[in-house]
Design a protein around this motif. Structure first.
Motif, PDB file in Angstrom:
ATOM      1  N   MET A   1       0.836  -1.258  -0.148  1.00 29.05           N
ATOM      2  CA  MET A   1      -0.053   0.309  -0.003  1.00 29.05           C
ATOM      3  C   MET A   1       0.748   1.165   0.070  1.00 29.05           C
ATOM      4  O   MET A   1       1.777   1.485   0.876  1.00 29.05           O
ATOM      5  CB  MET A   1      -0.918   0.067   1.259  1.00 29.05           C
ATOM      6  CG  MET A   1      -1.742  -1.128   1.391  1.00 29.05           C
ATOM      7  SD  MET A   1      -2.977  -1.279   0.092  1.00 29.05           S
ATOM      8  CE  MET A   1      -4.336  -0.068   0.666  1.00 29.05           C
ATOM      9  N   LEU A   2       0.563   1.992  -0.783  1.00 27.08           N
ATOM     10  CA  LEU A   2       1.469   3.192  -1.191  1.00 27.08           C
ATOM     11  C   LEU A   2       0.608   4.575  -0.616  1.00 27.08           C
ATOM     12  O   LEU A   2       0.981   5.826  -0.973  1.00 27.08           O
ATOM     13  CB  LEU A   2       1.900   3.368  -2.382  1.00 27.08           C
ATOM     14  CG  LEU A   2       2.820   2.252  -3.058  1.00 27.08           C
ATOM     15  CD1 LEU A   2       3.262   2.357  -4.622  1.00 27.08           C
ATOM     16  CD2 LEU A   2       4.125   2.189  -2.333  1.00 27.08           C
ATOM     17  N   ASN A   3      -0.431   4.414  -0.086  1.00 23.26           N
ATOM     18  CA  ASN A   3      -1.184   5.534   0.376  1.00 23.26           C
ATOM     19  C   ASN A   3      -0.497   6.752   1.145  1.00 23.26           C
ATOM     20  O   ASN A   3      -1.261   7.701   1.392  1.00 23.26           O
ATOM     21  CB  ASN A   3      -2.551   5.218   0.910  1.00 23.26           C
ATOM     22  CG  ASN A   3      -2.546   4.060   1.907  1.00 23.26           C
ATOM     23  OD1 ASN A   3      -2.324   4.390   3.191  1.00 23.26           O
ATOM     24  ND2 ASN A   3      -2.932   2.998   1.578  1.00 23.26           N
ATOM     25  N   PHE A   4       0.672   6.162   1.907  1.00 24.38           N
ATOM     26  CA  PHE A   4       1.288   7.357   2.684  1.00 24.38           C
ATOM     27  C   PHE A   4       1.944   8.242   1.977  1.00 24.38           C
ATOM     28  O   PHE A   4       2.575   9.069   2.346  1.00 24.38           O
ATOM     29  CB  PHE A   4       2.083   6.223   3.514  1.00 24.38           C
ATOM     30  CG  PHE A   4       3.266   5.892   2.820  1.00 24.38           C
ATOM     31  CD1 PHE A   4       4.533   6.204   2.414  1.00 24.38           C
ATOM     32  CD2 PHE A   4       3.248   4.452   2.400  1.00 24.38           C
ATOM     33  CE1 PHE A   4       5.401   5.645   1.826  1.00 24.38           C
ATOM     34  CE2 PHE A   4       4.097   3.877   1.612  1.00 24.38           C
ATOM     35  CZ  PHE A   4       5.357   4.352   1.248  1.00 24.38           C
ATOM     36  N   LEU A   5       1.940   8.093   0.661  1.00 25.58           N
ATOM     37  CA  LEU A   5       2.820   9.154  -0.056  1.00 25.58           C
ATOM     38  C   LEU A   5       1.945  10.258  -0.232  1.00 25.58           C
ATOM     39  O   LEU A   5       0.765  10.213  -0.201  1.00 25.58           O
ATOM     40  CB  LEU A   5       3.054   8.427  -1.718  1.00 25.58           C
ATOM     41  CG  LEU A   5       4.001   7.258  -1.626  1.00 25.58           C
ATOM     42  CD1 LEU A   5       3.979   6.485  -3.074  1.00 25.58           C
ATOM     43  CD2 LEU A   5       5.384   7.632  -0.998  1.00 25.58           C
ATOM     44  N   PRO A   6       2.675  11.329  -0.398  1.00 22.12           N
ATOM     45  CA  PRO A   6       1.938  12.683  -0.684  1.00 22.12           C
ATOM     46  C   PRO A   6       0.773  12.499  -1.982  1.00 22.12           C
ATOM     47  O   PRO A   6       0.936  11.730  -2.839  1.00 22.12           O
ATOM     48  CB  PRO A   6       2.974  13.725  -1.187  1.00 22.12           C
ATOM     49  CG  PRO A   6       4.189  13.214  -0.495  1.00 22.12           C
ATOM     50  CD  PRO A   6       4.199  11.679  -0.808  1.00 22.12           C
ATOM     51  N   SER A   7      -0.428  13.383  -1.796  1.00 21.67           N
ATOM     52  CA  SER A   7      -1.304  13.244  -2.939  1.00 21.67           C
ATOM     53  C   SER A   7      -0.809  13.445  -4.215  1.00 21.67           C
ATOM     54  O   SER A   7      -1.358  12.732  -4.941  1.00 21.67           O
ATOM     55  CB  SER A   7      -2.424  14.319  -2.437  1.00 21.67           C
ATOM     56  OG  SER A   7      -3.693  14.225  -3.228  1.00 21.67           O
ATOM     57  N   VAL A   8       0.017  14.545  -4.313  1.00 18.35           N
ATOM     58  CA  VAL A   8       0.386  14.617  -5.780  1.00 18.35           C
ATOM     59  C   VAL A   8       1.147  13.527  -6.422  1.00 18.35           C
ATOM     60  O   VAL A   8       0.894  13.171  -7.382  1.00 18.35           O
ATOM     61  CB  VAL A   8       1.309  16.026  -5.747  1.00 18.35           C
ATOM     62  CG1 VAL A   8       2.804  15.832  -4.972  1.00 18.35           C
ATOM     63  CG2 VAL A   8       1.481  16.420  -7.109  1.00 18.35           C
ATOM     64  N   VAL A   9       1.817  12.817  -5.618  1.00 16.37           N
ATOM     65  CA  VAL A   9       2.701  11.615  -6.246  1.00 16.37           C
ATOM     66  C   VAL A   9       1.494  10.388  -6.335  1.00 16.37           C
ATOM     67  O   VAL A   9       1.717   9.880  -7.437  1.00 16.37           O
ATOM     68  CB  VAL A   9       3.607  11.233  -5.054  1.00 16.37           C
ATOM     69  CG1 VAL A   9       4.248   9.912  -5.454  1.00 16.37           C
ATOM     70  CG2 VAL A   9       4.907  12.157  -4.656  1.00 16.37           C
ATOM     71  N   LEU A  10       0.615  10.519  -5.521  1.00 13.80           N
ATOM     72  CA  LEU A  10      -0.405   9.257  -5.655  1.00 13.80           C
ATOM     73  C   LEU A  10      -1.121   9.529  -7.203  1.00 13.80           C
ATOM     74  O   LEU A  10      -1.682   8.802  -7.854  1.00 13.80           O
ATOM     75  CB  LEU A  10      -1.371   9.142  -4.601  1.00 13.80           C
ATOM     76  CG  LEU A  10      -0.692   8.620  -3.345  1.00 13.80           C
ATOM     77  CD1 LEU A  10      -1.774   8.813  -2.137  1.00 13.80           C
ATOM     78  CD2 LEU A  10      -0.237   7.267  -3.392  1.00 13.80           C
ATOM     79  N   LYS A  68      -6.109  -0.495  -5.010  1.00 13.03           N
ATOM     80  CA  LYS A  68      -5.945  -0.681  -3.846  1.00 13.03           C
ATOM     81  C   LYS A  68      -4.610  -0.426  -3.343  1.00 13.03           C
ATOM     82  O   LYS A  68      -4.266  -0.130  -2.101  1.00 13.03           O
ATOM     83  CB  LYS A  68      -5.874  -2.394  -4.271  1.00 13.03           C
ATOM     84  CG  LYS A  68      -5.624  -3.181  -2.761  1.00 13.03           C
ATOM     85  CD  LYS A  68      -5.769  -4.659  -2.958  1.00 13.03           C
ATOM     86  CE  LYS A  68      -5.534  -5.357  -1.579  1.00 13.03           C
ATOM     87  NZ  LYS A  68      -5.774  -7.050  -1.836  1.00 13.03           N
ATOM     88  N   LEU A  69      -3.731  -0.409  -4.406  1.00 10.07           N
ATOM     89  CA  LEU A  69      -2.189   0.091  -4.042  1.00 10.07           C
ATOM     90  C   LEU A  69      -2.029   1.489  -3.906  1.00 10.07           C
ATOM     91  O   LEU A  69      -1.266   1.919  -2.810  1.00 10.07           O
ATOM     92  CB  LEU A  69      -1.563   0.066  -5.489  1.00 10.07           C
ATOM     93  CG  LEU A  69      -0.066   0.334  -5.536  1.00 10.07           C
ATOM     94  CD1 LEU A  69       0.967  -0.795  -4.680  1.00 10.07           C
ATOM     95  CD2 LEU A  69       0.692   0.521  -6.965  1.00 10.07           C
ATOM     96  N   THR A  70      -2.898   2.425  -4.265  1.00  6.67           N
ATOM     97  CA  THR A  70      -2.558   3.968  -4.234  1.00  6.67           C
ATOM     98  C   THR A  70      -3.444   4.758  -2.901  1.00  6.67           C
ATOM     99  O   THR A  70      -3.611   5.658  -2.710  1.00  6.67           O
ATOM    100  CB  THR A  70      -2.772   4.536  -5.302  1.00  6.67           C
ATOM    101  OG1 THR A  70      -4.019   4.615  -5.847  1.00  6.67           O
ATOM    102  CG2 THR A  70      -1.681   4.217  -6.336  1.00  6.67           C
ATOM    103  N   GLN A  71      -4.938   3.735  -2.866  1.00  8.39           N
ATOM    104  CA  GLN A  71      -5.764   4.585  -1.716  1.00  8.39           C
ATOM    105  C   GLN A  71      -6.058   3.778  -0.588  1.00  8.39           C
ATOM    106  O   GLN A  71      -5.691   2.638  -0.417  1.00  8.39           O
ATOM    107  CB  GLN A  71      -7.160   4.486  -2.720  1.00  8.39           C
ATOM    108  CG  GLN A  71      -6.967   5.471  -3.904  1.00  8.39           C
ATOM    109  CD  GLN A  71      -8.363   5.241  -4.773  1.00  8.39           C
ATOM    110  OE1 GLN A  71      -9.231   4.829  -3.915  1.00  8.39           O
ATOM    111  NE2 GLN A  71      -8.215   5.559  -5.943  1.00  8.39           N
ATOM    112  N   LEU A 241      -7.968  10.032  -7.713  1.00  8.88           N
ATOM    113  CA  LEU A 241      -6.601   9.403  -8.146  1.00  8.88           C
ATOM    114  C   LEU A 241      -5.682   9.915  -7.074  1.00  8.88           C
ATOM    115  O   LEU A 241      -4.623   9.213  -6.915  1.00  8.88           O
ATOM    116  CB  LEU A 241      -6.206  10.135  -9.407  1.00  8.88           C
ATOM    117  CG  LEU A 241      -7.185   9.726 -10.782  1.00  8.88           C
ATOM    118  CD1 LEU A 241      -6.714  10.454 -11.822  1.00  8.88           C
ATOM    119  CD2 LEU A 241      -6.892   8.254 -10.937  1.00  8.88           C
ATOM    120  N   GLY A 242      -5.883  11.205  -6.444  1.00  4.86           N
ATOM    121  CA  GLY A 242      -4.826  11.369  -5.332  1.00  4.86           C
ATOM    122  C   GLY A 242      -5.038  10.708  -4.190  1.00  4.86           C
ATOM    123  O   GLY A 242      -4.253  11.317  -3.129  1.00  4.86           O
ATOM    124  N   GLY A 243      -6.060   9.953  -3.956  1.00  4.89           N
ATOM    125  CA  GLY A 243      -6.096   9.174  -2.574  1.00  4.89           C
ATOM    126  C   GLY A 243      -6.930   9.906  -1.763  1.00  4.89           C
ATOM    127  O   GLY A 243      -6.491   9.639  -0.574  1.00  4.89           O
TER     128      GLY A 243
END
Length: 301
Positions: A1-10, A68-71, A241-243
């Motif tokens: 899960m990569l949802n910890f990344l900044p919104s712009v990256v997601l 599932k990966l980004t959110q 898209l930005g989670g």
């Protein structure tokens, strides 16, 4: 899960994965589109339809993967039990955002036949997706303004007749026909302009689903009346898209369609038209009350 990344990256990551998945699925779909044009035999129509549906379902599966990966969205879905992948369904929903389409595809993928949306005729010109929608036999609607119909009264009712013809093609293979009855996305401005009697919905348009019901008749297993609620506010597609969508609530009501609707004439029988419109109005009134309750309950949580 990569949802910890900044919104712009997601946003960049999700957009890229969506684009890659679309291209990967478009290439084989385009091959079979060309093959279908070369071999336009009726006997092969079901074969090509099966291929196109498999590609579309694979595309949705890829989308669910990057979601599932980004959110980190909390989904609350009720009412999707006992659905039939080999059935015929008419699906309706309230419409607030482009996100609604991904929500519907995600919850129904491989549970019912691939959703075919009523879409505007002009959208067939959209690069890549226009070809996909044509290949998947989406019903294209060409709506005329009141001013145009006043000048060209002979065109009145042509859009509904086109809808009926499109729906008749769906008798060959199990199909789910999706129609946003409001005809456009909800905004407070549109709501106020049309004087909607509902708190959370625009006025429904009944003609499209009436013709779908008459075209498919008793083949239709049932109506799936879907209610989508975003407790934290209606999101834009970039928010999605930005989670940024934290909670999605979906309620599905499985409604038996009255048998008399299969044989009645919506276009020419004014009494039946009034009865059908009232039936749709009641579904919409109940949906409006449900949305208010779900929003109130979610604010307490």
């Amino acid at each position: 899960m990569l949802n910890f990344l900044p919104s712009v990256v997601l946003l960049i990551l999700a957009s890229s994965l969506l684009a890659i998945g679309t291209i990967l699925c478009f290439i084989p779909l385009l091959f079979f589109v060309v093959l279908r044009l070369i071999l336009p035999f009726t006997v092969l129509r079901k074969f090509f339809a099966t291929i196109f549906m498999a590609i579309a379902e694979a595309w949705i599966t890829l989308n669910k993967g990057w979601m599932k990966l980004t959110q980190k969205t909390r989904w609350d879905v009720q009412g999707d039990e006992g659905l039939d992948k080999e059935g015929w369904y008419l699906v309706t929903s309230n419409h607030q955002s482009w996100v609604d389409i991904f929500v519907l595809q995600s919850i129904f993928n491989r549970k019912i036949p691939f959703l075919k949306f009523f879409i505007k005729q002009e959208l067939i010109k959209v690069p890549v997706m226009g070809v996909c929608w044509w290949a998947l036999d989406f019903p294209f609607m060409k709506r005329h303004s009141k001013a145009y119909l006043k000048k060209h009264p002979e065109m009145r009712g042509k859009d509904l007749e086109a809808t009926k013809k499109a729906c008749e093609r769906f008798k060959l293979t199990p199909t789910s026909i999706m129609n946003f009855l409001e005809g456009t996305r909800f905004t407070q401005e549109k709501h106020d302009r049309q004087g909607s009697p509902f708190a959370h919905l625009l006025k429904p348009k009944s003609g499209g689903i009436a013709f779908a019901i008459q075209s498919l008749g008793e083949q239709l297993n049932r109506l799936l009346n879907v209610t989508i609620v975003y407790p934290d506010g209606i999101p834009s597609f970039s928010d999605f898209l930005g989670g940024k969508v934290k909670r999605i609530i979906v309620r599905i009501e499985q409604v038996r369609i009255p048998e008399r609707f299969f044989v009645s004439d919506y276009a020419n029988d004014q009494v039946f038209r009034a009865e059908f419109n009232q039936w749709v109005y009641e579904r919409w009134r109940e949906k409006d009350l449900l949305i208010g309750k779900l929003l109130a309950d979610s604010n307490k949580a």
